[in-house]
Write an enzyme that holds these catalytic residues in place. Structure first.
Site, PDB file in Angstrom:
ATOM      1  N   HIS A  33      -1.326  10.027   9.546  1.00 49.01           N
ATOM      2  CA  HIS A  33      -2.117   8.802   9.364  1.00 49.01           C
ATOM      3  C   HIS A  33      -2.792   8.477  10.695  1.00 49.01           C
ATOM      4  CE1 HIS A  33      -0.582   7.865   5.331  1.00 49.01           C
ATOM      5  NE2 HIS A  33       0.513   8.448   5.763  1.00 49.01           N
TER       6      HIS A  33
ATOM      7  N   HIS B 248       0.026  16.146   7.011  1.00 44.09           N
ATOM      8  CA  HIS B 248       0.217  14.739   6.631  1.00 44.09           C
ATOM      9  C   HIS B 248       0.280  13.845   7.865  1.00 44.09           C
ATOM     10  CE1 HIS B 248       2.383  11.978   3.530  1.00 44.09           C
ATOM     11  NE2 HIS B 248       1.655  11.264   4.369  1.00 44.09           N
TER      12      HIS B 248
ATOM     13  N   HIS C 275       2.170   2.300  14.178  1.00 43.01           N
ATOM     14  CA  HIS C 275       2.010   0.863  13.957  1.00 43.01           C
ATOM     15  C   HIS C 275       2.234   0.132  15.279  1.00 43.01           C
ATOM     16  CE1 HIS C 275       1.811   0.792   9.601  1.00 43.01           C
ATOM     17  NE2 HIS C 275       2.884   1.542   9.506  1.00 43.01           N
TER      18      HIS C 275
ATOM     19  N   ARG D 265      -5.264   6.093  11.252  1.00 42.86           N
ATOM     20  CA  ARG D 265      -5.614   4.656  11.415  1.00 42.86           C
ATOM     21  C   ARG D 265      -7.053   4.445  11.864  1.00 42.86           C
ATOM     22  NH1 ARG D 265      -1.357   3.983   8.422  1.00 42.86           N
ATOM     23  NH2 ARG D 265       0.643   3.840   9.494  1.00 42.86           N
TER      24      ARG D 265
ATOM     25  N   ASP E  72       4.092  13.053   8.615  1.00 48.47           N
ATOM     26  CA  ASP E  72       3.836  11.702   8.081  1.00 48.47           C
ATOM     27  C   ASP E  72       3.709  10.707   9.242  1.00 48.47           C
ATOM     28  OD1 ASP E  72       3.312   9.651   6.347  1.00 48.47           O
ATOM     29  OD2 ASP E  72       5.327   9.523   5.501  1.00 48.47           O
TER      30      ASP E  72
HETATM   31 ZN   LIG Z   1       3.318   8.974   1.575  1.00 44.29          ZN
END
Ligand SMILES: [Zn+2]
Length: 402
Positions: free
Chosen positions: A65, A63, A290, A67, A286
């Site tokens: 991200h 998991h 940002h 981007r 996760d």
């Molecule tokens: Zn989620």
């Protein structure tokens, strides 16, 4: 290049013993030797662990991200791959909420090809369940989806319409793909129960992402005890280490904001108990980078690849909740197994030489300015943890050295 890791503490899901690992020039593990008297072949490069440093299989993150494409100010494939290597990860599954959304095979393959050219990690994009993550119509899930797609997920969003969610899970089932479910709508426990119910109806393997509450752990424990359960789940390092008190200190609506949110001390205890008793399968980061201004404006999520091991080693292993083998199982063997990889996740002859050298006793203070990730939004800045990644090897090549 042939490499030998001599006199290391070899830790994976099945062993914790001093020994030696030989790496072939094809990037695989040639042998795992625990006989300290064994005669070793002449090799080009030797690392000595002094009987103390740990050699483990590289971590597998279900998991992340990335981007990329679409948000280079937050992260790029390149910065994420370097961050992953610095965190000891060899394989990542990245979520589909990019711009454009990864909702078809061609986009997923393009991203994977770009990653393969870099050669720093192994990347498997998760494909969205619905077109553009809009929750209106199904994405390009076909029965013939290749192994590039190991996981389908609408992560970050729940699919509100039951009929559409069921149709997505049925399509996933026909394609024989597991679905990772972000469960927040209507409360985590209710959303988990709904995903499990619809998953059963569809005959689909369900994986619950970032479980964070006592009630959800109880629901999953109950469901997993049933004979026909096809259910797995993950927790995140930040939910293991932090509570809503930390969120308030960091700024509950800004730098302490994550989805699902940081919870109570009882919830934190429950997910750790779930990990101990086997209810929880996997630890996944996760990783959600940002910019600072996006965090100020309320974007949820924490950067996590470069702190995952130290945080888990400190709050789970050193505080005696789990053994080092169990941590390796949760971060390497079990995610590899769930994703269908038989070629990684353990220290065994013939598997890929995706390896990490760790010093579990060394303390280090988190300084986000030193992150490879463009996302400096860690909740752990200035905090000191036990455990340092000293070296990461991917397919026999060193991709990170501290
Ligand atoms: Zn989620």
């Amino acid at each position: 290049m042939k490499t030998i890791f001599r006199n290391f503490r070899l830790i994976d899901s099945t062993q914790d013993t001093v020994g030696t690992v030989l790496v072939t020039d094809c990037g695989t593990i040639g042998a795992v030797i625990t006989d300290t008297q064994a005669k070793l072949p002449d090799v080009y490069r030797i690392f000595d662990g002094g009987g103390r440093l740990v050699l483990s299989p590289a971590f597998v993150d279900m998991h992340t991200h990335l981007r990329d494409p679409g948000f280079p100010e937050k992260e790029t494939l390149e910065s994420a791959a370097l961050a992953a290597a610095a965190g000891g990860f060899g394989t990542l599954v990245c979520m589909a909420n990019t711009k454009p959304v990864i909702d078809n095979l061609a986009l997923a393959q393009l991203l994977k090809q770009r990653s393969d050219v870099l050669g720093i990690i192994d990347l498997y994009p998760a494909m969205a369940l619905t077109h553009a993550l809009e929750g209106q119509e199904l994405s390009g899930i076909t029965e013939s989806l290749p192994d590039t797609i190991r996981l389908l997920s609408e992560d970050g969003k729940d699919i509100y319409d039951d009929a559409l969610f069921l149709a997505a899970l049925q399509a996933a089932s026909r394609a024989d793909k597991m679905v990772s479910c972000h469960c927040e709508a209507g409360g985590e426990s209710a959303a988990v129960a709904r995903a499990i119910t619809l998953g059963k109806k569809a005959g689909c393997r369900i994986h619950i992402a970032h479980v964070s509450t006592q009630a959800a752990v109880a629901t999953i424990r109950r469901e997993k005890s049933k004979p026909d359960a096809r259910l797995s789940c993950e927790i995140s390092p930040h939910h293991c280490a932090l509570t809503q008190k930390d969120a308030r200190k960091l700024g509950a609506e800004t730098f302490g904001l994550v989805a699902p949110p940081l919870r109570t001390e009882d919830d934190r205890r429950a997910i750790k108990e779930g990990l101990c008793d086997g209810t929880i399968n996997v630890i996944a980061t996760d990783h959600a980078p940002h910019t600072s201004s996006d965090k100020e404006a309320g974007s949820p999520g924490f950067t996590g690849l470069e702190t995952a091991f130290a945080v888990c080693n400190t709050v789970l292993v050193r505080e005696n909740h789990i053994s080092p083998q169990k941590l390796s199982d949760s971060m390497s063997a079990e995610p590899a197994r769930l994703l269908g990889f038989s070629d990684r996740g353990r220290l065994a002859s013939g598997l890929y030489a995706d390896l990490v050298v760790l010093d579990p006793e060394q303390q280090r203070t988190v300084n986000p300015a030193l992150f490879y990730s463009r996302g400096k939004n860690t909740p752990f800045a200035g905090r000191t943890w036990y455990g340092v990644v000293l070296l990461t090897m991917h397919r026999g090549r060193i991709v990170y050295e501290s």
